[in-house]
Scaffold this motif. Sequence first.
Motif, PDB file in Angstrom:
ATOM      1  N   LEU A  15       0.856  -1.181   0.000  1.00 27.21           N
ATOM      2  CA  LEU A  15       0.000   0.000   0.000  1.00 27.21           C
ATOM      3  C   LEU A  15       0.891   1.229   0.000  1.00 27.21           C
ATOM      4  O   LEU A  15       1.739   1.384   0.862  1.00 27.21           O
ATOM      5  N   ALA A  58       5.793   7.357  -3.653  1.00 26.44           N
ATOM      6  CA  ALA A  58       4.983   8.412  -4.262  1.00 26.44           C
ATOM      7  C   ALA A  58       3.810   8.748  -3.346  1.00 26.44           C
ATOM      8  O   ALA A  58       3.346   7.895  -2.603  1.00 26.44           O
ATOM      9  N   PRO A  59       3.318   9.995  -3.404  1.00 28.28           N
ATOM     10  CA  PRO A  59       2.163  10.347  -2.569  1.00 28.28           C
ATOM     11  C   PRO A  59       0.849   9.877  -3.197  1.00 28.28           C
ATOM     12  O   PRO A  59       0.822   9.487  -4.368  1.00 28.28           O
ATOM     13  N   ASP A  60      -0.218   9.922  -2.420  1.00 29.66           N
ATOM     14  CA  ASP A  60      -1.598   9.780  -2.889  1.00 29.66           C
ATOM     15  C   ASP A  60      -1.885   8.585  -3.796  1.00 29.66           C
ATOM     16  O   ASP A  60      -2.382   8.759  -4.907  1.00 29.66           O
ATOM     17  N   PRO A  61      -1.619   7.365  -3.352  1.00 31.20           N
ATOM     18  CA  PRO A  61      -2.032   6.236  -4.187  1.00 31.20           C
ATOM     19  C   PRO A  61      -3.554   6.232  -4.331  1.00 31.20           C
ATOM     20  O   PRO A  61      -4.256   6.553  -3.377  1.00 31.20           O
ATOM     21  N   PRO A  62      -4.088   5.908  -5.523  1.00 32.02           N
ATOM     22  CA  PRO A  62      -5.536   5.937  -5.688  1.00 32.02           C
ATOM     23  C   PRO A  62      -6.228   4.847  -4.864  1.00 32.02           C
ATOM     24  O   PRO A  62      -5.636   3.803  -4.603  1.00 32.02           O
ATOM     25  N   GLY A  63      -7.448   5.114  -4.480  1.00 30.53           N
ATOM     26  CA  GLY A  63      -8.218   4.138  -3.694  1.00 30.53           C
ATOM     27  C   GLY A  63      -8.388   4.590  -2.255  1.00 30.53           C
ATOM     28  O   GLY A  63      -7.936   5.671  -1.872  1.00 30.53           O
ATOM     29  N   TYR A  64      -9.067   3.749  -1.475  1.00 34.31           N
ATOM     30  CA  TYR A  64      -9.240   4.060  -0.052  1.00 34.31           C
ATOM     31  C   TYR A  64      -7.874   4.111   0.629  1.00 34.31           C
ATOM     32  O   TYR A  64      -6.969   3.352   0.287  1.00 34.31           O
ATOM     33  N   ASP A  65      -7.750   4.970   1.609  1.00 35.39           N
ATOM     34  CA  ASP A  65      -6.494   5.130   2.343  1.00 35.39           C
ATOM     35  C   ASP A  65      -6.375   4.013   3.390  1.00 35.39           C
ATOM     36  O   ASP A  65      -6.474   4.254   4.593  1.00 35.39           O
ATOM     37  N   MET A 100      -3.809   2.416   4.136  1.00 36.68           N
ATOM     38  CA  MET A 100      -2.592   2.645   4.900  1.00 36.68           C
ATOM     39  C   MET A 100      -2.898   3.533   6.113  1.00 36.68           C
ATOM     40  O   MET A 100      -2.473   3.252   7.233  1.00 36.68           O
TER      41      MET A 100
END
Lengths: 489, 411
Positions: free
Chosen positions: A184, A188-195, A197
């Motif tokens: 997760l 990189a910042p802001d992976p798509p999907g629910y947070d 992590m």
Amino acid sequence: MTRPQDALVAVLRRLRELLPPEGLVTDSAELRTYECDGLTHFRVVPALVVLARSSADVRLVVSVCGQEGVPYVARGAGTGLSGGAVPHAEGVLIVLAKMRAILEIDPANQRAVVEPGVANLDVSRAAAPSGYYYAPDPSSQQVCSIGGNVAENSGGAHCLKYGFTTNHVTGLEVVTPDGELLELGGKAPDPPGYDLMGALVGSEGTLGIVTKVTVRLLRSPETVRTLLAGFADTDAAGDAVSSIIAVGLLPAAIEMMDALAIEAAEAAVGCAYPEGAGAVLIVELDGPEVEVVTALAEVEQHCHAAGAFELRRAATPAERTQIWHGRKSAFAAVGRISPDYIVQDGVVPRTALPSVLREINRLSKEAGLRVANVFHAGDGNLHPLVLFDASRPGELALAEELSSRILETCLRHGGSITGEHGVGLDKVTSMAKMFRPDDLDTMQLLRCAFDPDNLCNPAKIFPTPRLCGERPGRQSPHPIEVAGLAERY
Amino acid sequence: MKLLESLASVCASGGARSGEAADEVDGLLPEVVAAPVTTEEVAAVVGLCAATKTTMLARGSGTKLDWGGSPESLGVVIDLSGLNGVVEHEPGDFVVSLRAGTTLAALDRELERAGQRLPIDEVVPNSSVGGVIATGLSGPSRYLHGAVRDLLIGLTVVRADGVVARSGSKVVKNVAGYDLAKLFTGSYGTLAIVTEAIFRLRPRPRAERYLSATFADEAELSAALSGILASQLAFAAVELARAEGGGPMTLGVLLEGHPDALERRMAGAAALLGKCAVSDTVPKEWGQLPGPVTLKIAVPLGFVPSLLGELSALETTLAIPLRIRGSAGVGILYVGLEPSTDQASFAELLQVLRSSVGSTGGSVVVLRAPASIKAGVDSWGPVAGLELMRRVKERFDPDRRLSPGRFVGGI
């Protein structure tokens, strides 16, 4: 339904086939060394300990436990203060202390990638030659593990300015309770999907087991200045804090200790704080030299105006260490002035601090027990230490009663039952005082999505485990913990 | 009773009405628009929708309805613009609790009186706080002050079954229970409807200085950017912009601090930037998105210069003008295109970018676009942990009533 003992035997048989002998602990004397974490009055000997060397090991154990319906608990350095890593008597304890490789220090991307067993301070040590550091700094940072920090969302003295673990983790590799290995986030910042992590950090090991962590590294500040100020009492010191905050200054840390905490620290480490002080403040400022020098002068003015009788600037790194030494050793130091003590971890809105301190003082007098106060004054996080002597009949119960009344005082002022130590086993019943049943039920929807069988660190955080509605009858009972709790409260 | 009448009866002051053309979301016309003004009314509205198996979509100021995937169906728009205002603000605690329909601008006016601010930029003018939480939309200030998720410390939500739930608290330091605010931030209204939020605040800076410099090529820019990121000057924001059709790139940096100290820090910043312009305020277009079609690209910091190079190359080979803006200091670039962009070229651009950005561990998302453009592509791209995300959705909204289809993997 399989009896717990049979399931355990099956798990042991499978793990013996799959893991090297040195990865398994079955000897009863050796098992006993894992019976508690930093909160030593909860003790449960685990049925089996696995010393994991890799995410593959963790995956294996979690999968086998899942198949057999055996609960498991993750443990890092075992320094937690809420019983979050207390083992399950009929379960497996997965120890991550051997997974302590710093995999990467990457200054160009301002990240470090580490295994969960790495000690918090070792990340900063490894990053220091590049001019970077890892900001969250719990007092136990020399020994506590990053994996444990992720589980507990650890703070530290400097979280006033820099935030908590959750603000510094950008990627997790995690073994989920269904035995999958998930990546997760990352560098990189802001992976798509629910947070997911964000949900995992601070979930106290109940949603999965973290096997790799990517953290943000911050550029080391140009200048750090530390100030020690002595006051007649906590009211005066509190006034200084209020005016520093009110004018918009943002020190890296503002710590307060009261007379009893100072006495303990002097006895233990001889920190040479201002003589006769009823309270001391430690204020640390960091950043660009020109800003820090200007701000330091302002902080000193506010301290003087509030009645500080002595101000001491740390002129050298050694003096800075000396000032912090007293504060960081305060919990253990209390052992010098009292045979036993309970560390509490409550939070109040900062403006409520003076009235809450007065109330703690009153409760302490009523109970006839001394309370030493050490706290993160900048963000209202109190650590009252309730002093008692367990050899005197009834005094433990009295101390526990006082400690829990202090917590209720925090809640009455709109605060929290824990600012950084976590709920664990210790504060399970307090959760129901802070949250309504619907709130707790909603949190457990998340747990059900991750761990419908309730095998991953069960009986922690929530007073009543939610039945997840799938595969009914497979929820494992946890009589040990329930009995333990019943005894304590 | 018909749905419209039932909903009107639970929205005492805001009422309910039939959907109109202006209420359409990606071409879908809602049957009803209901306007609850309290958390309890929202719960009643959601309860009615659940009982009648009606799909819902929460709307604040309605500025980001073309964001994310297109909804599959739309029964009721829950208009939260009337659920607004500050609930509690104790200046000494640097915390504010407010209702979701409050706009960032209105909140800022209120906080200014106390010399405080919520350091979340108004990236889209007139944004409501609820919409900013739902999309997790952070601007330039996140470089120093953190993103929406970092500033949000407590939430009140209404679940898909109408149950009201709270998490977090009004103290900044709190680790009691799961941090559901993180889960709901950026979830595009697919897990629950946010009705109230609690944020930590910061003091307003005593003074600000904005410096900007232009660079002819990526190599020059790269050198200046690494110098800035490795410096100890404590910048508040590090932004980058480039007009379409190639041309110079602008690096803009913000300093916040004490007026006396700022002069010295500015000299340090100027030494890193080279020839630069200085101003007391940020430019008008600060933080705004570069086009009616916007891609959001996230990469590890060090890849920003090479990403810029790749975008310039693609601009030429695909003959699509690209306007670029972003938070270079965070690793986020926004790419703006015109809605008239040829669909096939757009799909190709997306595919090429996803392949190269994916190899750095980053992501490319179609942040906003008209339905016609979104129809031919996957707005979200590959998502790690999608199966687990589906299980989370299943627990929170088993009947898929909340904004179905808008989120990753068609959630």
